[in-house]
Enzyme design. Sequence first.
Site, mmCIF file in Angstrom:
data_model
loop_
_atom_site.group_PDB
_atom_site.id
_atom_site.type_symbol
_atom_site.label_atom_id
_atom_site.label_comp_id
_atom_site.label_asym_id
_atom_site.label_seq_id
_atom_site.Cartn_x
_atom_site.Cartn_y
_atom_site.Cartn_z
ATOM 1 N N CYS A 188 -6.786 1.644 1.974
ATOM 2 C CA CYS A 188 -6.813 0.289 2.523
ATOM 3 C C CYS A 188 -8.135 -0.418 2.240
ATOM 4 O O CYS A 188 -8.170 -1.644 2.161
ATOM 5 C CB CYS A 188 -6.529 0.307 4.016
ATOM 6 S SG CYS A 188 -7.627 1.364 4.988
ATOM 7 N N HIS A 218 -8.294 1.027 9.909
ATOM 8 C CA HIS A 218 -7.564 0.375 8.805
ATOM 9 C C HIS A 218 -8.234 -0.945 8.448
ATOM 10 O O HIS A 218 -8.710 -1.682 9.316
ATOM 11 C CB HIS A 218 -6.114 0.130 9.220
ATOM 12 C CG HIS A 218 -5.251 -0.423 8.131
ATOM 13 N ND1 HIS A 218 -4.865 0.307 7.025
ATOM 14 C CD2 HIS A 218 -4.704 -1.668 7.958
ATOM 15 C CE1 HIS A 218 -4.109 -0.427 6.239
ATOM 16 N NE2 HIS A 218 -4.004 -1.637 6.775
ATOM 17 N N GLN A 278 0.835 -1.201 0.000
ATOM 18 C CA GLN A 278 0.000 0.000 0.000
ATOM 19 C C GLN A 278 0.874 1.258 0.000
ATOM 20 O O GLN A 278 1.673 1.480 0.900
ATOM 21 C CB GLN A 278 -0.932 0.039 1.210
ATOM 22 C CG GLN A 278 -1.860 1.255 1.191
ATOM 23 C CD GLN A 278 -2.848 1.266 2.320
ATOM 24 O OE1 GLN A 278 -3.105 0.254 2.955
ATOM 25 N NE2 GLN A 278 -3.418 2.439 2.606
ATOM 26 N N ASP A 285 -2.437 -7.487 4.175
ATOM 27 C CA ASP A 285 -2.502 -6.089 4.596
ATOM 28 C C ASP A 285 -1.361 -5.361 3.900
ATOM 29 O O ASP A 285 -0.185 -5.703 4.089
ATOM 30 C CB ASP A 285 -2.364 -6.003 6.119
ATOM 31 C CG ASP A 285 -2.432 -4.582 6.659
ATOM 32 O OD1 ASP A 285 -2.293 -3.618 5.882
ATOM 33 O OD2 ASP A 285 -2.629 -4.420 7.876
#
Length: 236
Positions: free
Chosen positions: A95, A166, A89, A192
Amino acid sequence: MTSRWVPLESSPDILNAWSKKAGLAGRSRFEDVYGLSDDLLGMVSQPVKAVILLFPISPESEARRKQEDEEILAKGQPGLDPTILWIKQTISNACGTMGLIHAIANSSVTLSPGSALSKFIEQCEGKTPEERAKLLETTPLFADIHAQAASSGQSAVPTDLDTNLHFTCFVAAPSSRGDDRADSSMRLVELDGRRTGPIDRGESTDLLKDAAKVVQDVYMGGSPSLSFSLIALCEP
């Protein structure tokens, strides 16, 4: 982070709208998970293809993240399926879109031919996580889809884009280890974009229940916050 998007709400309606515009086809849809008890988990349509968690970032969670990432870098994760699509990211507040791409790209769901998602996943093949991030940055369609979804929520679009919430994602993937495990052995994998890579959360026999246990033990354990939300990608 190269740019900043408006945060997405954690809502099945929002995630479904994003997904349909991006190319998710068939009967697949996102549903709320109302709790972590067996009874409430049993209300979710089956089969579950992925689970998306919205959680609050805290000093404690950041310390845990740093420790886990250091251990992963030091020890590696040899059992992870190398075909898992993971993207670093680099866009602030992206996200939600990252979680959606990770969930859909790593699940056996149907995509519309020629859609944004199918093209993006195809272009990601053979690229590094950083190269995939650059590809996402330079694909305006995803920014547009994200912006439309972010502006269609029940809450007003914030003027202050700083957030301590998040998204992360859980999927099931086959083990790549050549040991005595059965060929059908599956691993629970957390995806993630803020981490060093995919995270092996252990053997998985039931994706939803296994993800719920990690949420309970790793994320919610000891946290006084109520800002958690769990949504499942289902294909009833």
